[in-house]
Design an enzyme around this catalytic site. Sequence first.
Site, PDB file in Angstrom:
ATOM      1  N   ASN A 105       0.955  -0.866   0.118  1.00  0.00           N
ATOM      2  CA  ASN A 105      -0.207   0.178  -0.140  1.00  0.00           C
ATOM      3  C   ASN A 105       1.005   1.470   0.166  1.00  0.00           C
ATOM      4  O   ASN A 105       1.675   1.545   0.666  1.00  0.00           O
ATOM      5  CB  ASN A 105      -0.739   0.017   1.597  1.00  0.00           C
ATOM      6  N   LYS A 147       0.123   4.442  -0.275  1.00  0.00           N
ATOM      7  CA  LYS A 147      -0.398   5.794   0.344  1.00  0.00           C
ATOM      8  C   LYS A 147      -0.670   7.043  -0.970  1.00  0.00           C
ATOM      9  O   LYS A 147      -0.479   6.020  -1.757  1.00  0.00           O
ATOM     10  CB  LYS A 147       0.272   5.770   1.628  1.00  0.00           C
ATOM     11  N   HIS A 159      -9.489   1.528   4.517  1.00  0.00           N
ATOM     12  CA  HIS A 159      -8.509   1.348   5.785  1.00  0.00           C
ATOM     13  C   HIS A 159      -8.867   2.271   7.212  1.00  0.00           C
ATOM     14  O   HIS A 159      -8.849   4.013   6.496  1.00  0.00           O
ATOM     15  CB  HIS A 159      -7.233   1.874   4.326  1.00  0.00           C
ATOM     16  N   GLU A 165      -6.632   4.796   7.560  1.00  0.00           N
ATOM     17  CA  GLU A 165      -6.705   5.894   7.100  1.00  0.00           C
ATOM     18  C   GLU A 165      -7.543   7.147   6.949  1.00  0.00           C
ATOM     19  O   GLU A 165      -7.786   8.026   6.362  1.00  0.00           O
ATOM     20  CB  GLU A 165      -5.264   6.694   7.000  1.00  0.00           C
ATOM     21  N   GLU A 208      -5.487  -4.847  10.766  1.00  0.00           N
ATOM     22  CA  GLU A 208      -4.463  -3.624  10.692  1.00  0.00           C
ATOM     23  C   GLU A 208      -4.900  -3.065  11.924  1.00  0.00           C
ATOM     24  O   GLU A 208      -5.477  -1.974  12.298  1.00  0.00           O
ATOM     25  CB  GLU A 208      -4.198  -2.730   9.047  1.00  0.00           C
ATOM     26  N   GLY A 225       2.634   2.489  10.568  1.00  0.00           N
ATOM     27  CA  GLY A 225       3.283   3.866  10.546  1.00  0.00           C
ATOM     28  C   GLY A 225       4.309   3.989  11.709  1.00  0.00           C
ATOM     29  O   GLY A 225       4.698   5.106  11.876  1.00  0.00           O
ATOM     30  N   SER A 237       3.547  -1.968  10.165  1.00  0.00           N
ATOM     31  CA  SER A 237       5.056  -2.336  10.780  1.00  0.00           C
ATOM     32  C   SER A 237       5.483  -3.109   9.685  1.00  0.00           C
ATOM     33  O   SER A 237       6.494  -3.673  11.259  1.00  0.00           O
ATOM     34  CB  SER A 237       4.986  -1.314  12.232  1.00  0.00           C
TER      35      SER A 237
HETATM   36  P1  13P Z   1       2.723   0.550   7.845  1.00  0.00           P
HETATM   37  O1  13P Z   1       3.358  -0.874   7.179  1.00  0.00           O
HETATM   38  O2  13P Z   1       3.540   1.584   7.058  1.00  0.00           O
HETATM   39  O3  13P Z   1       3.325   0.298   9.073  1.00  0.00           O
HETATM   40  O4  13P Z   1       1.654   0.316   7.151  1.00  0.00           O
HETATM   41  C1  13P Z   1       0.858  -0.307   7.573  1.00  0.00           C
HETATM   42  C2  13P Z   1      -0.906  -0.482   6.436  1.00  0.00           C
HETATM   43  O5  13P Z   1      -1.358   1.091   6.829  1.00  0.00           O
HETATM   44  C3  13P Z   1      -0.755  -1.041   5.213  1.00  0.00           C
HETATM   45  O6  13P Z   1      -2.342  -0.830   4.466  1.00  0.00           O
END
Ligand code: 13P
Length: 254
Positions: A13, A15, A98, A100, A170, A176, A216
């Site tokens: 992903n 982002k 997601h 976010e 997640e 992150g 992560s």
């Molecule tokens: P990270 O791997 O940067 O923690 O992000 C995970 C994520 O949100 C994947 O959709």
Amino acid sequence: MNKQLRCPVIAGNWKMNKTPAQAKELLDAMLPLVADAPCKVVVCTPFVDLPVALAACAGINVEVGAQNMHFAESGAFTGEISASMLTEMGVSYVIIGHSERRQYFAETDETVNKKVLAALQAGLKPIVCVGESLQQRENGETDALVSSQVRAALAGVSADRLQDVIIAYEPIWAIGTGKTATSAQANETCGVIRAAVADLYGQDAADRLVIQYGGSMNAGNAAELLAQPHVDGGLIGGASLKAPDFSAIVHAAE
Ligand code: 13P
């Protein structure tokens, strides 16, 4: 429970990262490292990078996904993208719900469900994200929350379409932050998700469902997470932006 029933899926992903030129550069470095992968590999790029990604992945064993879509087929929704716009390009996956998007763009269980139904209707495979905040985990609400997110997301999804759905667990506190769930935590909550699906569709369907862990995941911790009985792949943020790291995760899925 037979893990062999499920082919692991490692999805990046990206982002809101990489311009089209940067996307091409990353894919040129990454694709040779993952094209012989022992698992399914998906790169979920920003919308504007999809043409570059589709061209780069043509003829190789890597699929392309989007990170969002609207649930309507078309209409007055300025700035939005429909499922059929994505499938016509050749996009095969879409991340839905997601955290976010739930946090910053007002996605709810209800819009997630509408998007899942619209994606499946159009022939897109949804990667549906669920997961708890740190406070919810500390309050002991994780199992109830993820189960209810899964039930809401899948409302109206028929049993024969479930095979095109991936659920990504997640935990928000692990995204992150560099703070990964322990492999035991990841496995336990992915197991809770599988039990919720078994409740809805029966054990056999649940045993075939791909459930990813995301948060992560990196080159160092992927093998242990991916070896867990209920963890069938990963949804990778930061580490998917580095070709060697993403490749190491993909090869850890063997
Ligand atoms: P990270 O791997 O940067 O923690 O992000 C995970 C994520 O949100 C994947 O959709």
